[in-house]
Design an enzyme around this catalytic site. Structure first.
Site, PDB file in Angstrom:
ATOM      1  N   GLU A  50       0.865  -1.177   0.000  1.00  7.13           N
ATOM      2  CA  GLU A  50       0.000   0.000   0.000  1.00  7.13           C
ATOM      3  C   GLU A  50       0.895   1.217   0.000  1.00  7.13           C
ATOM      4  O   GLU A  50       1.824   1.302   0.797  1.00  7.13           O
ATOM      5  CB  GLU A  50      -0.798   0.027   1.307  1.00  7.13           C
ATOM      6  CG  GLU A  50      -2.264  -0.215   1.179  1.00  7.13           C
ATOM      7  CD  GLU A  50      -2.914  -0.086   2.552  1.00  7.13           C
ATOM      8  OE1 GLU A  50      -2.827   0.994   3.145  1.00  7.13           O
ATOM      9  OE2 GLU A  50      -3.470  -1.091   3.020  1.00  7.13           O
ATOM     10  N   ASP A  61      -5.787   9.925   9.946  1.00  5.37           N
ATOM     11  CA  ASP A  61      -4.481   9.432  10.367  1.00  5.37           C
ATOM     12  C   ASP A  61      -4.003  10.064  11.657  1.00  5.37           C
ATOM     13  O   ASP A  61      -4.253  11.239  11.925  1.00  5.37           O
ATOM     14  CB  ASP A  61      -3.458   9.683   9.258  1.00  5.37           C
ATOM     15  CG  ASP A  61      -3.656   8.711   8.107  1.00  5.37           C
ATOM     16  OD1 ASP A  61      -3.541   7.495   8.360  1.00  5.37           O
ATOM     17  OD2 ASP A  61      -3.940   9.150   6.981  1.00  5.37           O
TER      18      ASP A  61
END
Lengths: 275, 403
Positions: A50, A61
């Protein structure tokens, strides 16, 4: 015609083990160092890669990956450069699936269809776009599927059985189960909590299920690998990048080896978890 | 009565105003946003809820706020008659509490015990802390470190009211980063927590819900001007950061096409300097904080850090309904610089004995340019959406005065 993602999960099933999915931010801490990291990820044990597309405001995040995004942006990474990195990787490695992960605005600014076409030609296998729920499938998901690009969706502890069919409707490739309510890299995933959730998802889908968020150590990865088809590790690797920068933010000598070492340890744990 | 081609029917069932709006959020939040939408749809049609809200607005907030004829300002500018909608006289000193009361009552109905909010100038944070204190809800307010520095009195106020103020040190350390951090908190504590958004921004249903709670400003202003002048105003003027005070004033007038709607963005140091917060004049459509709208961004879709002397306007986006109204030509967009806002601040203080917040000082600065060009019988209503006490340190610094 099968895709790289399908072939990889078929291999993992034959080997009777879970896969390791590694996450790094494109161009973190700079493009040459990132490309050295990327190139050897498969050899270090990453079954699926990824790559984060940097964004100035990564809302889902935690601090570690936020910092990685900002380092990449400071290093001049753009979506076009991210695609170039993928293209160069793909020229050397035609088997390891590579999925781009990020937020919608840079894609929208680039031009969605142009982005999708270039992603396909660069050798991207799938997309994870955090801020595109199924309610917005016409934006990117459906045009991506038309081009043969997998659209990997996140399912979360808040995705109940009533909502799951909507979440699963246009998913291809694999389903990414977010092991906890929260942002990346802050809390810790607990295999005891994840196992029943994965079992629940399997009643609704035949797709492989990857589990991520809050998995840092080889021990945690092994525990998840016993219940899921793949284990995603992100913040721990991005944190390893951060730990090997000098005072001016330049990559230290041991950075690449340290990240690969971390991947190797995780891969060993994932590969032997069920034996 | 339904008006053919009404502009007041949005958003559609997908939460869109034309291209704008939507629900661009992580999956973790989607069930919660759908739950909120259902709860909101239920209470907006519930006369009991509306009566409860009206009672709070009357007895706790102090509504209706006066529509005040600014006689000396009108004389000084030498043009249109200027009325000020005095939302700075509300409890807590700004329009923000109209929305906070509404959402906090909704939070209670939904059984949420913990409220989070983002704040820029601190007005929304103070209003949120206030209603949470009154309704017995836990309150956490995210605020950029830079704004904490600029708005110390409001930070202390929030703490006195029992709220926890969490400084945000990421990004530009202002409103946008506070909103990122609030969203991160919400994702983490989604089951227990109600996110009380302070502007007509964020994912659907927030832009519509906040607008509806703020539309009390425009409904009152309409009745008041009809009573005082016997006709609708010619121009409405309001400052826009996220856009809640402007949308609150404008929305009841959207279908009165003869009424000009003027939104005033923060031009900071100047529209051509790159140091401004003028999303509609200088931005392009983009996706941030759950909706698509005009956004200050670079070529690669990275969000540009905005600049304004006013912490409440220091935001790189704008509510999606504003973007749509701009595109269809219903909304006029202009801007005022930091310096012009400071001048307007001083002018209003000296002529009318009112210290405006730096946010409506931008609307007053635009009015100062507009009013002289209008005939003397023209009517202008300016939304005086906040009082300036919180800004005296900032103003003093810019005037070279040490307090």
């Amino acid at each position: 015609m099968t895709t790289r993602i399908e072939r990889r999960f078929a291999e993992l099933r034959r080997e009777g083990r879970a896969g390791l999915v590694t996450f790094l931010v494109a161009g973190d801490p700079d493009i040459p160092t990132f490309e050295r990291l990327l190139e050897r990820l498969p050899a270090a044990g990453a079954d699926l890669i990824e790559v984060g597309m940097p964004f100035s405001d990564p809302m889902a995040d935690g601090p570690t990956i936020q910092a990685g995004n900002l380092r990449a942006l400071s290093a001049g990474v753009t979506l076009a450069r991210t695609l170039e990195c993928v293209r160069r990787f793909r020229a050397r490695d035609d088997t390891t699936p590579l999925v781009l992960m990020g937020y919608y605005n840079p894609i929208w600014a680039y031009g969605r269809l142009r982005f999708l076409d270039e992603a396909v030609s660069a050798g991207v296998d799938g997309l994870i776009v955090v801020d595109l729920p199924p309610e917005e499938d016409e934006e990117l998901c459906l045009p991506a599927l038309e081009r043969g690009l997998d659209f990997v969706r996140l399912a979360t502890p808040t995705t109940d059985d009533r909502r799951l069919p909507a979440v699963l409707r246009n998913v291809r490739g694999f389903l990414y189960y977010v092991s906890l309510t929260g942002i990346t890299g802050v809390k810790e995933a607990l295999a005891e909590a994840v196992a029943p959730q994965v079992a629940r998802l399997r009643r609704h889908t035949e797709l492989p299920i990857a589990v991520g968020f809050g998995i840092k150590t080889p021990e945690q990865a092994a525990a998840i690998a016993r219940v899921a088809d793949a284990v995603v590790v992100g913040s721990a690797l991005v944190g390893e990048v951060a730990a090997h920068l000098d005072a001016e933010g330049r990559p230290g000598k041991g950075l690449v080896a340290a990240v690969h070492g971390r991947v190797e340890a995780l891969a060993r744990a994932v590969r032997t978890a069920r034996s | 009565m339904t008006i053919a081609n009404s502009l007041r029917t949005g958003p559609d069932e997908h939460g869109r105003f034309g291209l704008y709006g939507g629900r661009f959020v992580a999956e973790t939040l989607m069930p919660c946003i759908l739950e909120l939408e259902a709860a909101w749809e239920a209470v907006r049609r519930d006369p009991g809820f509306q009566a409860e809200l009206d009672a709070w607005l009357a007895d706790y907030v102090g509504r209706p706020s006066p529509l005040y004829f600014a006689e000396r300002l009108t004389e000084a500018l030498g043009g249109a008659k200027i009325y000020l909608k005095r939302d700075e006289l509300n409890h807590t000193g700004a329009h923000k509490i109209n929305n906070c009361i509404g959402q906090a009552l909704l939070a209670k109905r939904m059984g949420k015990r913990r409220v989070i909010a983002e704040t820029g100038a601190g007005q929304h944070g103070v209003a949120t802390a206030t209603v949470c204190a009154r309704l017995g809800l836990d309150c956490v307010v995210y605020m950029g470190e830079r704004d904490i520095e600029r708005q110390k009195p409001n930070v202390f106020r929030m703490r006195l009211l029992g709220a926890e103020v969490r400084p945000v040190s990421s990004g530009s350390r202002t409103l946008k980063d506070a909103m990122n951090e609030a969203l991160r908190d919400w994702v983490t504590n989604v089951e227990s927590t109600f996110y009380l958004i302070g502007s007509v921004a964020g994912p659907h249903p927030y832009p519509a819900m906040v607008r509806d709670f703020q539309a009390v400003i425009g409904r009152e202003a309409k009745a008041q001007i009809l009573e005082k002048e016997g006709r609708l105003p010619d121009v409405l003027v309001a400052a826009v950061g996220g856009g809640s005070n402007a949308m609150g004033l404008f929305h009841p007038f959207l279908d009165d096409r003869e009424v000009r709607l003027v939104a005033v963005e923060a031009a900071g140091e100047g529209l051509d300097t790159g140091l401004h917060a003028a999303a509609m004049l200088k931005g392009r459509p983009g996706i941030l904080h759950g909706s698509r709208s005009y956004l200050l961004q670079d070529e690669d879709g990275q969000v540009i850090e905005p600049h304004s002397i006013s912490a409440g306007l220091d935001y790189p986006g704008i509510g999606p309904e504003h973007s749509w109204l701009k595109d269809i030509g219903r909304l006029e967009v202009t801007a005022a610089t930091d310096r012009e806002a400071l001048e307007a601040f001083e002018t209003l203080a000296r002529l009318e004995g009112i210290l405006p917040a730096l946010e409506p000082a931008h609307a007053l600065a635009a009015t100062a340019k507009l009013a002289p060009s209008l005939p003397k019988d023209a009517l202008v209503v300016v939304n005086l959406c906040g009082r300036g006490d919180k800004d005296v340190y900032t103003v003093a610094r810019h005037l070279g005065v040490e307090l």
